[in-house]
Design an enzyme around this catalytic site. Structure first.
Site, PDB file in Angstrom:
ATOM      1  CB  ALA A 113     -71.231 109.811 119.124  1.00  0.00           C
ATOM      2  CG  ASP A 169     -75.509 108.227 125.753  1.00  0.00           C
ATOM      3  OD1 ASP A 169     -75.265 108.552 126.998  1.00  0.00           O
ATOM      4  OD2 ASP A 169     -74.813 108.373 124.845  1.00  0.00           O
ATOM      5  CB  CYS A 204     -56.043 139.770 125.098  1.00  0.00           C
ATOM      6  SG  CYS A 204     -55.962 138.266 124.581  1.00  0.00           S
ATOM      7  CB  CYS A 252     -60.479 139.171 126.861  1.00  0.00           C
ATOM      8  SG  CYS A 252     -58.786 138.300 126.985  1.00  0.00           S
ATOM      9  CG  ASP A 268     -71.062 112.651 130.200  1.00  0.00           C
ATOM     10  OD1 ASP A 268     -71.945 112.161 130.138  1.00  0.00           O
ATOM     11  OD2 ASP A 268     -69.881 112.655 129.645  1.00  0.00           O
ATOM     12  CB  CYS A 328     -58.178 139.218 122.079  1.00  0.00           C
ATOM     13  SG  CYS A 328     -59.535 138.830 123.385  1.00  0.00           S
TER      14      CYS A 328
END
Length: 649
Positions: A194, A123, A285, A282, A88, A280
């Site tokens: 935005a 921008d 978890c 993962c 960015d 979950c």
């Protein structure tokens, strides 16, 4: 360079190549802090999970110790990431603080200097609640900076790809203008900017409209990035509307506040601590109970919670990719949008844009049509069917109703007298279903639950309009009964072959023209499957013209069928015109690549059967287009159409 490999809705399973590195889309870019000491999740894990990350060039530029490392060793070394790095430019800081200590050209120069793969112009991000005058003024300045940035890259010979951000606040005409102007510049990726304030306020209807009004005017051959969208509950809808890339700081920011991400919302760890286990599987978890994780030291708890959040984020992306491959992305979208009423608003508003969305939705899919709620009535498959009913050349029409218990396809479960009348069945979901085409996708390939009365009435207006349009051809029940009784008494040799009549109507529906004239209808024959008893081929003098594909009953041309289509369809209908340099490859049945497409039927939809011709309209080959008509003219990379066969000289 961007190419499409698979698709559903407006979602694209694609591949972006940047500096020799490949990114599979759709995907998420984890936000990486340029200061390694402030990065929540280890870069070892990020490197395993992500093909692309995004970091902030402005923070790097304004922090002396970070800037020194970046300028001497490069951004990849600074953040310890080997694949594609996007940066960015400071626009976020500009939106928060109102000013930045760097100029538009300075930040472009800096991003190139530190070896960024994809840089971003500086921008002017314009929030949703500013005046129109302010939004227009900001947009003019963004256009100037964009033009200067493109010019700078060209003059200096920079290698970095560039993001050209679409602005315009909540004003949809300004979003359209921004997309149109920026789209004419040579940007590589188009972020829609935005929108974070809209997402934070749950204004998902506006988010959806901003995306669509931007997409309508952006080039189709460039990826679209929804800036700041990092919650997995938004991904499915955003992908279905044509977004390819997302970025997420949410995985870390939410973790710092003790928030636990799921695919359909956010939970608070403090409210989960009495649960036996997490919802979950993962690594985090699986190794910790909610109470154990909650009681950890704050820094460690934040790190582990961020790892879970990142896992869930990528898991949802993988789920969406699979949905695109299987052709059931719309079902996933409808499921996700029921996780929050405001998100459902975002789904409902897209019905206003169905004419645009339908152009990108494949004509046939691996999965059947699953009705999951009232919003399913507005899906592109239904919209397209209603449009294509007008392709059929009706002589006599009889509109009827059937019992709700009648199974589909209707033609196989009704005692219909074979004749030359087009019998159309009123259908609560599809409006009207002609019996002669009712085995074609999605008319038979669908599952619909018992409907409420208000759902059953949804298509009443459509049926009335159809009846009014074709009033002169519609038979009432008395006339129809008299006619079929009279028709049934005809001699066998005077009757139309019902299979051939049916195939003729299917060809009209699929290709939009009368392919079988009266002379051909007397010559061609149908062949049915010995196993299923269903029509499988249309033949002329023992040579196959068309095969009815088993999963969707589309008529797929063989060589002779392609030649017949070429004869009957006026140019440029169902054609792709290719460059003379690749004619021999087409004749050999090799795939057609986008850069060699010179012209095409602008009304083509993804996965339609097409004719490959040269500039003199000489038939070279036949196959299936991956791209729609507009995309065929805009893409310059990747496969445009796969071929079934070629015609030797």
């Amino acid at each position: 360079m961007f190419e499409i490999k698979a698709r559903d809705a407006m979602g694209r399973l694609g591949s972006i190549t940047i500096n020799g590195k490949k990114i599979e889309t759709p995907t998420i870019m984890p936000v990486i802090h340029p200061n390694p000491k402030k990065q929540t999740v280890s870069m070892d894990l990020i490197n395993k999970m992500a093909d692309v990350v995004i970091t902030n060039s402005y923070i790097t530029y304004t922090t002396p110790e970070l800037r020194e490392i970046a300028e001497t060793k490069g951004i990849h070394e600074l953040i310890d990431f080997k694949n594609v790095v996007v940066t960015d430019s400071g626009s976020f800081q500009l939106s928060v603080y109102g000013d930045v200590n760097v100029g538009p050209m300075e930040i472009i120069d800096f991003q190139e200097k530190i070896g960024v793969d994809v840089g971003t112009i500086l921008d002017i991000p314009t929030g949703p609640d500013v005046s129109r005058e302010k939004a227009e003024s900001d947009l003019i300045e963004t256009f100037k900076r964009a033009e200067d940035s493109i010019k700078r890259r060209k003059e200096m010979g920079y290698k970095l790809a560039l993001n050209g951000t679409i602005q315009g606040s909540k004003y949809l005409d300004l979003r359209q203008k921004s997309a149109e102007v920026m789209g004419k510049m040579d940007f590589d990726i188009y972020p829609i900017g935005a929108v974070v304030p809209l997402m934070e306020d749950y204004r998902y209807r506006e988010v959806a409209e901003v995306i669509l009004n931007s997409k309508m005017h952006l080039p189709t051959n460039k990826p679209v990035h929804l800036f700041g969208c990092g919650h997995p509950m938004l991904f499915a809808l955003s992908v279905a509307l044509g977004c390819d890339l997302f970025d997420s700081a949410a995985y870390a920011l939410y973790a710092k506040n003790g928030r636990y991400l799921t695919a359909d919302g956010t939970l608070h760890l403090k409210d989960m601590k009495d649960l036996k286990s997490f919802p979950c599987t993962c690594k985090v978890c699986s190794e910790y109970t909610p109470k154990q994780l909650y009681n950890l030291e704050e820094k460690e708890k934040t790190r582990l919670l961020a790892e879970h959040n990142l896992y869930v984020t990528f898991e949802e992306i993988d789920r969406i990719k699979n949905a695109i491959k299987e052709g059931n992305l719309w079902e996933l979208v409808e499921e996700r949008c029921r996780s929050h009423p405001k998100l459902l608003n975002g789904l409902r508003v897209i019905s206003k844009y169905m004419d645009f969305i339908e152009k990108h939705d494949p004509v046939s899919k691996k999965s059947g049509f699953f009705y999951t709620g009232y919003e399913s009535m507005n899906r592109p498959e239904i919209y397209r069917h209603k449009q294509r009913l007008d392709r059929i050349q009706y002589d006599k029409i009889y509109v009827t109703s059937v019992s709700e218990n009648t199974s589909k396809p209707y033609s196989e479960n009704l005692s219909n007298v074979p004749c030359d009348v087009d019998v159309l069945v009123k259908d609560s979901v599809f409006g009207l279903v002609p019996l002669n085409i009712d085995t074609m996708y999605p008319l038979a390939q669908n599952e619909v639950p018992d409907l409420y009365d208000f759902e059953k009435k949804y298509n009443n207006e459509f049926v009335s309009e159809f009846n009014e349009k074709h009033a002169e051809k519609i038979l009432d029940i008395s006339t129809y009964n008299y006619y079929i009784n009279h028709y049934g008494k005809k001699k066998e040799c005077d009757k139309i072959n019902p299979d051939i009549f049916r195939i003729g109507k299917m060809l009209e529906y699929q290709y939009g023209a009368k392919i079988l004239d009266e002379e051909l209808m007397e010559k061609v024959k149908s062949r049915r499957s010995k196993n299923t008893g269903r029509i499988r081929n249309l033949l002329l003098e023992k040579e196959v013209l068309f095969t009815l594909r088993a999963n969707d009953n589309f008529l797929i041309p063989a060589k002779s069928g392609a030649e017949l289509l070429h004869e009957k369809l006026e140019f440029p209908k169902y054609r792709i015109v290719i460059d003379s340099s690749v004619e021999e490859f087409a004749r050999a049945g090799k795939s057609v690549y986008s850069k060699f497409v010179k012209d095409c039927d602008p009304e083509l939809r993804p996965f339609e059967e097409v004719l490959i011709v040269n500039s003199d309209d000489e038939l070279l080959a036949y196959g299936t287009t991956i791209l729609n008509g507009r995309e065929l003219m805009e893409f310059d990379y990747g496969v445009a159409a796969t071929l079934r066969g070629g015609l030797k000289k």
